[in-house]
Design a protein around this motif. Structure first.
Motif, PDB file in Angstrom:
ATOM      1  N   ALA A 103       3.524   6.836  -0.278  1.00 32.72           N
ATOM      2  CA  ALA A 103       3.429   7.501   1.016  1.00 32.72           C
ATOM      3  C   ALA A 103       4.721   7.298   1.797  1.00 32.72           C
ATOM      4  N   ARG A 104       4.993   8.230   2.687  1.00 30.83           N
ATOM      5  CA  ARG A 104       6.185   8.075   3.530  1.00 30.83           C
ATOM      6  C   ARG A 104       5.935   7.058   4.644  1.00 30.83           C
ATOM      7  N   TYR A 105       4.725   7.075   5.215  1.00 31.70           N
ATOM      8  CA  TYR A 105       4.408   6.181   6.320  1.00 31.70           C
ATOM      9  C   TYR A 105       3.167   5.350   5.977  1.00 31.70           C
ATOM     10  N   ALA A 106       3.157   4.110   6.463  1.00 35.27           N
ATOM     11  CA  ALA A 106       1.991   3.243   6.304  1.00 35.27           C
ATOM     12  C   ALA A 106       1.908   2.345   7.528  1.00 35.27           C
ATOM     13  N   ALA A 107       0.684   1.994   7.906  1.00 37.25           N
ATOM     14  CA  ALA A 107       0.509   1.104   9.061  1.00 37.25           C
ATOM     15  C   ALA A 107      -0.781   0.332   8.903  1.00 37.25           C
ATOM     16  N   ALA A 111       0.829  -1.207   0.000  1.00 36.38           N
ATOM     17  CA  ALA A 111       0.000   0.000   0.000  1.00 36.38           C
ATOM     18  C   ALA A 111       0.861   1.254   0.000  1.00 36.38           C
ATOM     19  N   ARG A 112       1.917   1.235   0.802  1.00 37.48           N
ATOM     20  CA  ARG A 112       2.809   2.396   0.863  1.00 37.48           C
ATOM     21  C   ARG A 112       3.451   2.669  -0.498  1.00 37.48           C
ATOM     22  N   ARG A 113       3.914   1.578  -1.156  1.00 36.26           N
ATOM     23  CA  ARG A 113       4.546   1.738  -2.461  1.00 36.26           C
ATOM     24  C   ARG A 113       3.524   2.158  -3.516  1.00 36.26           C
ATOM     25  N   ILE A 171      -7.463  -1.970   9.920  1.00 33.65           N
ATOM     26  CA  ILE A 171      -7.421  -0.650   9.294  1.00 33.65           C
ATOM     27  C   ILE A 171      -6.058  -0.478   8.656  1.00 33.65           C
ATOM     28  N   VAL A 172      -6.032  -0.088   7.398  1.00 38.75           N
ATOM     29  CA  VAL A 172      -4.776   0.268   6.751  1.00 38.75           C
ATOM     30  C   VAL A 172      -4.796   1.778   6.521  1.00 38.75           C
ATOM     31  N   PHE A 173      -3.725   2.455   6.911  1.00 38.37           N
ATOM     32  CA  PHE A 173      -3.703   3.891   6.694  1.00 38.37           C
ATOM     33  C   PHE A 173      -2.322   4.360   6.251  1.00 38.37           C
ATOM     34  N   LEU A 174      -2.329   5.439   5.503  1.00 41.02           N
ATOM     35  CA  LEU A 174      -1.123   6.037   4.939  1.00 41.02           C
ATOM     36  C   LEU A 174      -1.053   7.492   5.366  1.00 41.02           C
ATOM     37  N   SER A 175       0.178   8.021   5.398  1.00 35.23           N
ATOM     38  CA  SER A 175       0.317   9.426   5.746  1.00 35.23           C
ATOM     39  C   SER A 175       1.538  10.016   5.052  1.00 35.23           C
ATOM     40  N   ASN A 176       1.482  11.339   4.860  1.00 37.70           N
ATOM     41  CA  ASN A 176       2.583  12.104   4.284  1.00 37.70           C
ATOM     42  C   ASN A 176       2.922  11.621   2.874  1.00 37.70           C
TER      43      ASN A 176
END
Length: 380
Positions: free
Chosen positions: A49-53, A43-45, A137-142
């Motif tokens: 995104a810089r951050y993913a969790a 998901a991050r790629r 929950i999958v979330f991305l930021s920045n």
């Protein structure tokens, strides 16, 4: 006009290809922990995104699993324990709908971060659902590109989350199947312990009692009985070891090989003055017997390094290439003469036997004063 349509089609194809690659990467991993890690990484790629969790909730108001990308192990340790179901994460679990924000800190549902937590700004979170149930929950930021996350990004992550839900459900079913197989295997082992080792120990006890009663009146016969006691004890020990060796460690079914090794190495790093580290390159899917053999060889090599080498650093690498899985345990300790050590009980023969049973090999390279490398290669 035709050029614009072609460009739109190429963009759509590129996005679909990225989703397809990410989903295929997820489905190649079978343990739940590995599935979570690949979902987050993909998901991050996918959305740059810089951050993913990704968090999987438990029933006690916390998270049973929580994995992150973009944060180093040192940062993760400094952040502290896993988050509770509060703030934005708690709201998303309750509401079960996507959230896209230009700045999460300005949303009234935001509460706080631990002091060492990285600063998040633009935010995109999507629930991973199985029907009405929120699996996580999958979330991305920045987002790296300027402007933050777009409506198209939200649609893409929502589509990806739907595929991830299937992969996560399959992984749970697979682990459940492995747990049931493990219960059956342990039941079989219990029968073997009763049928073989228990009977041997019973004979051992009777023979020892007979020897004790013969000591006062017939010492020579008592000595013969004691010889038999020694032989029976050796046979019982050999059979017990054989049964134990066949048992599959429960940690492998809960966490998979890579995570089990990582946890074991972190524990050693806390308990010993030497620095222990772990490097994992992409690991292919392995048969259960192969996972057990690799784990046992790693444990044997790590035991030797921590007890005998006097090393300052011990590094473990696990990876897969060319249809073979490779394990390396390297230390900078005192080293030893490999030929002379063959009979010193360092487990070299046992490690070789485990690898050869799978069509592989173990090579131990060491010289006095030059450290030691244990390298295991087995087919996938």
């Amino acid at each position: 006009m035709t050029s614009a349509r072609t460009s739109d089609g190429e963009d759509r194809d590129a996005v679909l290809h990225a989703v397809s690659s990410a989903v295929l990467a997820v489905t190649r991993h079978l343990s739940v922990r590995e599935v979570l890690q690949v979902i987050v990484r993909s998901a991050r790629r996918l959305l740059d995104a810089r951050y993913a969790a990704l968090g999987v909730p438990d029933d006690q108001g916390a998270f049973a699993e929580f994995v992150a990308e973009g944060i180093s192990d040192e940062q993760w340790d400094a952040i502290g324990p896993m988050p509770r179901q509060h703030g934005m994460l708690g709201a998303m679990l309750r509401e079960g709908t996507p959230v896209r924000l230009p700045d999460i800190r300005r949303d009234p549902r935001f509460e706080y971060w631990p002091r060492a937590h990285p600063v998040l700004k633009d935010f995109l979170g999507v629930p991973i659902r199985d029907g009405d149930q929120v699996l996580g929950i999958v979330f991305l930021s920045n987002k790296r590109a300027p402007g933050g996350f777009t409506e198209a990004d939200e649609r893409l992550l929502t589509m990806f989350a739907a595929h991830a839900a299937i992969a996560l459900t399959n992984a749970r079913l697979y682990e459940r199947g492995r747990e049931l197989a493990l219960v059956e295997e342990r039941t079989r082992m219990a029968r073997e312990l009763h049928d073989a080792v228990t009977q041997k120990l019973f004979s051992l006890r009777l023979t020892a009692q007979a020897a004790a009663s013969l000591v006062p009146r017939d010492p020579d016969r008592a000595l013969r009985e004691l010889d038999r006691v020694e032989r029976l004890a050796g046979e019982a020990l050999a059979e017990l070891r054989a049964v134990i060796v066949e048992l599959r460690p429960a940690e492998l079914d809960r966490h998979g090989l890579a995570e089990t090794l990582r946890k074991h190495i972190r524990l050693l790093d806390r308990l010993h003055p030497a620095s222990f580290s772990f490097e994992e390159t992409p690991v292919c899917e392995l048969e259960p017997a192969t996972e057990v053999a690799i784990l046992r060889v790693a444990q044997e090599a790590l035991h030797n390094a921590s007890r005998h080498s006097g090393a300052r650093t011990v590094h473990v690498r696990l990876g897969c290439a060319g249809g073979r899985v490779v394990l390396e345990v390297r230390d900078d300790g005192t080293g030893f003469d490999v030929t002379a050590a063959a009979g010193r009980g360092l487990g070299i023969a046992s490690m070789n036997d485990r690898a050869q049973a799978l069509g592989g090999s173990v090579r131990v390279s060491s010289e006095p004063g030059r450290g030691t490398l244990v390298r295991m290669e087995v087919p996938t």
